[in-house]
Design a protein around this motif. Structure first.
Motif, mmCIF file in Angstrom:
data_model
loop_
_atom_site.group_PDB
_atom_site.id
_atom_site.type_symbol
_atom_site.label_atom_id
_atom_site.label_comp_id
_atom_site.label_asym_id
_atom_site.label_seq_id
_atom_site.Cartn_x
_atom_site.Cartn_y
_atom_site.Cartn_z
ATOM 1 N N GLN A 111 0.828 -1.198 0.000
ATOM 2 C CA GLN A 111 0.000 0.000 0.000
ATOM 3 C C GLN A 111 0.870 1.259 0.000
ATOM 4 N N ARG A 112 1.975 1.210 0.721
ATOM 5 C CA ARG A 112 2.894 2.352 0.743
ATOM 6 C C ARG A 112 3.483 2.596 -0.644
ATOM 7 N N ILE A 113 3.868 1.527 -1.326
ATOM 8 C CA ILE A 113 4.399 1.660 -2.684
ATOM 9 C C ILE A 113 3.334 2.228 -3.622
ATOM 10 N N ASP A 114 2.101 1.717 -3.505
ATOM 11 C CA ASP A 114 1.000 2.246 -4.322
ATOM 12 C C ASP A 114 0.800 3.742 -4.059
ATOM 13 N N GLY A 115 0.922 4.135 -2.799
ATOM 14 C CA GLY A 115 0.761 5.543 -2.441
ATOM 15 C C GLY A 115 1.839 6.411 -3.056
ATOM 16 N N ILE A 116 3.059 5.915 -3.077
ATOM 17 C CA ILE A 116 4.159 6.679 -3.669
ATOM 18 C C ILE A 116 3.924 6.868 -5.163
ATOM 19 N N PHE A 117 3.488 5.805 -5.834
ATOM 20 C CA PHE A 117 3.219 5.932 -7.267
ATOM 21 C C PHE A 117 2.009 6.819 -7.545
ATOM 22 N N ALA A 118 1.037 6.832 -6.638
ATOM 23 C CA ALA A 118 -0.111 7.725 -6.805
ATOM 24 C C ALA A 118 0.335 9.183 -6.695
ATOM 25 N N VAL A 119 1.216 9.467 -5.744
ATOM 26 C CA VAL A 119 1.749 10.829 -5.601
ATOM 27 C C VAL A 119 2.571 11.196 -6.833
ATOM 28 N N LYS A 120 3.347 10.247 -7.312
ATOM 29 C CA LYS A 120 4.172 10.491 -8.499
ATOM 30 C C LYS A 120 3.304 10.815 -9.718
ATOM 31 N N ALA A 121 2.130 10.195 -9.795
ATOM 32 C CA ALA A 121 1.226 10.454 -10.914
ATOM 33 C C ALA A 121 0.582 11.839 -10.807
ATOM 34 N N ILE A 122 0.437 12.349 -9.602
ATOM 35 C CA ILE A 122 -0.198 13.657 -9.397
ATOM 36 C C ILE A 122 0.793 14.791 -9.620
ATOM 37 N N LEU A 123 2.028 14.610 -9.171
ATOM 38 C CA LEU A 123 3.038 15.661 -9.279
ATOM 39 C C LEU A 123 3.743 15.621 -10.630
ATOM 40 N N THR A 124 4.307 16.754 -10.996
ATOM 41 C CA THR A 124 5.158 16.781 -12.182
ATOM 42 C C THR A 124 6.483 16.107 -11.806
#
Length: 148
Positions: A111-124
């Motif tokens: 879940q932590r890894i998924d969260g990091i990739f979700a943030v990466k998708a939101i930010l430039t």
């Protein structure tokens, strides 16, 4: 003498009730500090309003999921501690529960890894790189605090 005892008892009751009332109040300082820190990060990363909304929604969803997993994990760990207190405990009785705990910890990691990739998708890409740098600096400051 009786008056003095009554006054002392009255003062003790007032002191204890005031202390209990103060203790019962929720401590919002931590939450306020986190909110200020989050705002500072948003400002430093120069996020748009849309990015801020997406990040907040993402954080809430991931926090709720993690809380659910933590609750089950805590329950399983309590069960494990109770098992160890039993005189009849064996490795075979502990193994299934240990496997459940490992699986839950694995879910938290995923879940932590998924969260990091979700943030990466939101930010430039630039914002994400800056965010990673800020995170590393925060970890260093935190570690230095314990070394002193």
């Amino acid at each position: 003498m009786k008056k003095a005892k009554l006054i002392i008892i009255g003062l003790l009751v007032v002191c204890f009730s005031a202390g209990a009332a103060a203790y019962a109040q929720p401590d919002t300082r931590y939450q306020e500090q986190r909110d200020k820190q989050r705002e500072r990060i948003f400002k430093e990363l120069n996020l748009t309003a849309e990015q801020q909304k997406k990040l907040e929604a993402n954080r809430k969803v991931h926090r709720q999921e993690a809380d659910k997993i933590f609750a089950v994990l805590k329950d399983k760990e309590n069960q494990l501690h109770k098992l160890f207190k039993s005189p009849n405990v064996s490795k075979d009785t502990v193994k299934p529960l240990a496997s459940d705990i490992k699986a839950l910890r694995s879910q938290l990691f995923d879940q932590r890894i998924d969260g990091i990739f979700a943030v990466k998708a939101i930010l430039t890409p630039e914002q994400f790189a800056k965010f990673q740098k800020m995170t590393q600096e925060h970890k260093k400051r935190k570690m230095n605090r314990f070394e002193q």
